[in-house]
Design an enzyme around this catalytic site. Structure first.
Site, PDB file in Angstrom:
ATOM      1  N   TRP A 357      49.719  32.796  31.479  1.00 46.16           N
ATOM      2  CA  TRP A 357      48.662  32.417  30.520  1.00 46.16           C
ATOM      3  C   TRP A 357      48.572  33.415  29.378  1.00 46.16           C
ATOM      4  CZ3 TRP A 357      43.030  34.191  30.900  1.00 46.16           C
ATOM      5  CH2 TRP A 357      42.931  35.442  31.499  1.00 46.16           C
ATOM      6  N   ASP A 358      49.165  34.581  29.573  1.00 39.92           N
ATOM      7  CA  ASP A 358      49.204  35.595  28.518  1.00 39.92           C
ATOM      8  C   ASP A 358      49.652  34.948  27.203  1.00 39.92           C
ATOM      9  OD1 ASP A 358      49.570  36.594  31.141  1.00 39.92           O
ATOM     10  OD2 ASP A 358      50.273  38.516  30.418  1.00 39.92           O
ATOM     11  N   GLU A 495      41.850  39.015  39.571  1.00 34.57           N
ATOM     12  CA  GLU A 495      42.667  38.694  40.750  1.00 34.57           C
ATOM     13  C   GLU A 495      42.298  39.488  41.998  1.00 34.57           C
ATOM     14  OE1 GLU A 495      46.627  39.172  39.255  1.00 34.57           O
ATOM     15  OE2 GLU A 495      46.577  37.247  38.190  1.00 34.57           O
ATOM     16  N   LYS A 608      39.037  43.201  38.548  1.00 34.04           N
ATOM     17  CA  LYS A 608      40.282  43.763  38.011  1.00 34.04           C
ATOM     18  C   LYS A 608      40.292  43.775  36.482  1.00 34.04           C
ATOM     19  CE  LYS A 608      45.279  42.847  38.090  1.00 34.04           C
ATOM     20  NZ  LYS A 608      46.351  41.961  38.547  1.00 34.04           N
ATOM     21  N   GLN A 609      39.766  42.712  35.896  1.00 34.47           N
ATOM     22  CA  GLN A 609      39.826  42.556  34.439  1.00 34.47           C
ATOM     23  C   GLN A 609      38.717  41.601  34.019  1.00 34.47           C
ATOM     24  OE1 GLN A 609      43.605  40.587  35.648  1.00 34.47           O
ATOM     25  NE2 GLN A 609      43.475  39.683  33.606  1.00 34.47           N
TER      26      GLN A 609
HETATM   27  C1  BGC Z   1      47.125  40.012  35.380  1.00 35.08           C
HETATM   28  C2  BGC Z   1      47.283  38.584  34.900  1.00 35.08           C
HETATM   29  C3  BGC Z   1      48.471  38.501  33.955  1.00 35.08           C
HETATM   30  C4  BGC Z   1      49.724  39.069  34.599  1.00 35.08           C
HETATM   31  C5  BGC Z   1      50.885  39.104  33.643  1.00 35.08           C
HETATM   32  C6  BGC Z   1      48.423  40.479  36.015  1.00 35.08           C
HETATM   33  O1  BGC Z   1      48.303  41.801  36.400  1.00 35.08           O
HETATM   34  O2  BGC Z   1      46.090  40.112  36.305  1.00 35.08           O
HETATM   35  O3  BGC Z   1      46.119  38.171  34.245  1.00 35.08           O
HETATM   36  O4  BGC Z   1      48.690  37.181  33.587  1.00 35.08           O
HETATM   37  O5  BGC Z   1      49.460  40.382  35.037  1.00 35.08           O
HETATM   38  O6  BGC Z   1      50.610  39.909  32.550  1.00 35.08           O
END
Ligand code: BGC
Length: 781
Positions: A357-358, A495, A608-609
């Protein structure tokens, strides 16, 4: 190389740009980590193929690699991965049977310089060989932007204190492998198809083992000066490796100039049986035209790209330089043909080159606003992988199309079953099965692209089908439990918490997505009935199905604490153990509270984010300032920022919440994420989302810029030391130049029509005329 030292070919070929456009890496450290970080940062490319900035002699510990967009292979790997292809940049210098190499020779002086303005990598090294011989090697490497198949390397060698025979090798080495999951594990994806030599070319054709995708590389390697030099030329083939060896008697103090020209193609562009002939023809044309002509075209395209994409920050050199580096990364990663953009761009094998999704949420906006054709290529990748997305839904027993959490060639989910090698722990991965918000993230990108570009042809030919099939997936995934609709067992952007119900981010996005699908069904039915009729027939779509989407959309939502207004990240989140982040390490990274580990973190409210804040970021107009403030204050304290996607969200939301000091510091973290190796893993590739997030923070964060249907919206706020911020964006067939100062903005909309357009600056809407510079005062609130 000091600031005013001349590069060897300065006068004739390529002068270094001004200092503010240069990324310098001086001195050589033997540590593997250090070597690899530089390789990542100094990557060159054009979005078709990118090459890490490896030193030509490939010192021990290097992780050199060339990656071609969309060339994946599985073979014995767990899942498909981006294939490391043979680089054409290798070079070795030998005297008396010993190599000049930074692993074994001392560097008297060493520097690599990436010229961001011209897309060129310079290197200058003076070695002291174990025999006492001193030699200076200078190289200039370019991956052409205007012709994605071409590359060149110019080499100048000057023996400093000796005369005598020198052997100079360069070739094409097909013996490359991807790194496996375990240390020292190597995965071979390429096998030799053809290796040939001609009077003045070398040719290597490799084929991916499972998908049988052929890659052709042709190169020429020659001494260009001094002319008439007597030399011995020996092309040699060792299995899958071609070396072209030139031996000559060099004289102390005299420079010797070599040139390597290369061509790379794949069987996607050229039929397999014609590849060799085609590559050699292209190489001959390159030689005939001459490297100088090609470099001129390359530089002029870079100029053009920068003219559109440059963003100027007056008063903050550090921010300006970091921002330019991030824009450089975006410019070398825009796919020139339909293709996915991976979470590490084309800089490494990190995250196996997969598309997340980035791409749509973090990276795409830069392209939508600057290079809509490239944005379209990115979205066409999603359109072309719809059959894979349908397969994902079918396998799980759902209808419609489900975009993969990790996507590669076909769009069938390729999320590994176990933790990626980036994380260095063995644990089961649920994201492939549960992180379903990706489905609507893609559609968010489609809608934004359409809103800004007005590209109706894309919407009609591709977008509608994507929107309807994914809405159909949600309709089969959403549970109608009477009063509300629910989405159970998901992972949101955070996550740390898996298998949760009704993640606010996911629900809000799906609510919007289903409504969009239903409204488009209605709208297209009226405005282009023939389009809807054809699509309905092909996809067996009915009015009743669209009506059900709207009903579900109305019943989807999220909970919030009535007293505080804080949105609950998912059902039951507020019942979790509460901890806040109040300790930071020496580098300012959050430290987990005592007693909290990655094993038990899911039982806490630590995340986490950004998650709820991500949702607000995507729908800023749906929340009041107060709602933004309370949610920012609540979640910011509970965010561990263990993802590179987190900082930019906090920068943008920090600005909107009025937490402006935080915002600037989050911005600088995002902007310097790789330049300062913030998460200690830049050796494993560029963090593409942070790169796109840096641009977004400046434009939609500090600039407060957005487009709302027919209207420009500006809500700027500049950090104290910024004197001004200037940028230019594309909007339909117009270009909008914006300059923000602390108390006023000036806007000039270049358009073919002289018309009036609405512009909302904070709460005040004015009408501005196209093609007339308008200055408007504001007070940031
Ligand atoms: C993040 C995801 C991201 C992925 C790739 C993961 O660590 O939690 O949101 O899409 O890394 O960058």
């Amino acid at each position: 190389m000091g600031a005013d030292a001349r590069v060897p070919w300065a006068d004739s070929l390529l002068e270094l740009s001004k200092e503010e456009w240069l990324l310098r890496k001086s001195g050589f450290r033997r540590s593997e980590k250090h070597i690899r970080i530089n390789e990542t940062l100094l990557t060159l490319g054009n979005g078709y193929l990118n090459i890490r900035g490896s030193l030509e002699e490939l010192p021990s510990g290097h992780a050199g690699g060339m990656y071609i967009s969309g060339v994946y292979d599985k073979s014995e790997a767990d899942v498909e991965e981006l294939v490391k292809c043979p680089m054409w940049t290798d070079l070795s210098l030998w005297v008396e049977g010993q190599k000049f190499c930074l692993s074994t020779s001392r560097a008297i002086q060493h520097e690599q310089i990436l010229d961001l303005k011209k897309g060129a990598l310079h290197r200058r090294t003076t070695y002291r060989h174990p025999t006492g011989k001193i030699l200076t090697l200078e190289t200039l490497r370019i991956v052409m932007l205007h012709n994605q198949h071409y590359g060149c390397m110019l080499v100048r060698i000057t023996p400093r204190n000796f005369s005598g025979p020198l052997r100079v090798f360069s070739g094409l080495n097909g013996g490359v492998c991807n790194r496996g999951y375990f240390p020292e594990e190597l995965l071979k994806h390429l096998q030799l198809e053809k290796i040939e030599r001609g009077r003045n070319f070398m040719y290597l054709e490799m084929k991916t083992r499972e998908q049988e995708m052929r890659i052709a590389e042709a190169a020429s390697w020659r001494l260009v000066a001094p002319p008439g030099q007597h030399l011995k030329w020996e092309p040699r083939i060792y299995g899958e490796k071609f070396t072209s060896e030139i031996t000559l008697d060099v004289q102390r103090g005299k420079p010797y100039l070599f040139e390597k020209l290369s061509v790379v193609t794949t069987a996607r562009e050229v039929p397999p049986e014609a590849m060799m002939k085609d590559a050699i023809c292209r190489l001959r044309a390159f030689v005939r035209k001459g490297v100088q002509t090609e470099i001129r075209s390359h530089v002029s395209l870079w100029d053009e790209r920068w003219k559109q994409a440059d963003v100027q920050i007056q008063g903050d050199d550090a921010a300006q330089k970091a921002l330019r580096y991030n824009i450089y990364q975006l410019l070398i990663n825009g796919p020139p043909a339909p293709g996915g953009v991976g979470a590490k761009f084309l800089s490494s094998e990190g995250y196996l080159g997969h598309v997340f999704w980035d791409t749509e949420i973090f990276i795409l906006p830069f392209f939508i606003y600057n290079f809509p054709d490239i944005a379209r290529n990115m979205l066409l990748y999603r359109f072309n992988t719809l059959p894979g997305a349908r397969e994902n839904a079918r396998r799980l027993g759902y209808a419609g199309a489900k975009y993969a959490w990790e996507s590669a060639t076909t769009g069938v989910d390729v999320t590994p079953r176990f933790a990626s090698k980036l994380e260095r722990t063995i644990r089961f991965i649920y994201t492939g099965a549960e992180e379903d918000h990706i489905v609507s993230d893609v559609i968010y990108g489609v809608e934004k692209y359409f809103r800004v570009t007005g590209d109706e042809a894309f919407l009609v030919d591709c977008g509608l089908e994507m929107i309807f099939l994914t809405a159909r997936f949600w309709a089969s995934r959403v549970i109608d439990s009477g009063e509300r609709c629910e989405i159970r067992c998901v992972i949101g952007p955070d996550e740390f918490h898996e298998h949760v119900d009704n993640n606010a981010y996911t629900n809000a996005l799906v609510k919007w997505h289903l409504k969009l699908a239903a409204m488009l069904f209605k709208h297209v039915g009226k405005s282009r009935p023939e389009v809807l009729e054809a699509l309905s027939e092909r996809l067996s779509l009915t009015r009743a199905e669209a009506a059900a989407w709207l009903r579900m959309s109305r019943k989807l939502g999220f909970r919030r604490d009535q007293k505080t207004g804080v949105i609950e990240q998912f059902d039951g989140y507020f019942a979790l153990k509460d901890h806040v982040i109040d300790r930071f390490d020496r580098e300012g990274h959050p430290v987990l509270p005592r007693g909290v580990t990655y094993r038990n973190i899911a039982s806490t409210r630590l995340i986490k984010q950004g998650d709820v804040l991500m949702m607000i970021m995507l729908f800023p107009h749906a929340f009041t300032r107060k709602e933004i403030e309370v949610n920012y204050d609540f979640y910011e304290k509970r965010t561990a920022h263990k993802s590179s996607l987190s900082h930019c969200v906090h920068a943008i939301m920090g600005i909107q919440a009025g937490r402006r000091q935080h915002a600037y510091s989050y911005f600088m973290k995002t902007a310097l994420f790789d330049l300062e190796n913030l998460h200690k893993n830049t050796d494993l590739g560029i963090h593409a989302a942070a790169v796109g997030g840096t641009w977004q923070t400046v434009i939609s964060g500090f600039g407060g810029f957005s487009i709302k249907s027919d209207r420009l919206v500006l809500k700027p706020w500049l950090p104290k030391k910024w004197e001004s911020l200037s940028f230019s964006v594309r909007w339909r067939d117009r270009t909008v130049d914006v300059k923000v100062l602390h108390d006023r903005v000036s806007v000039l909309v270049h358009s073919l029509e002289d018309i009036e357009l609405p512009l909302t600056l904070y709460r005040k809407t004015s009408r501005i005329r196209t093609n007339v510079l308008t200055e408007l005062p504001y007070t940031a609130s």
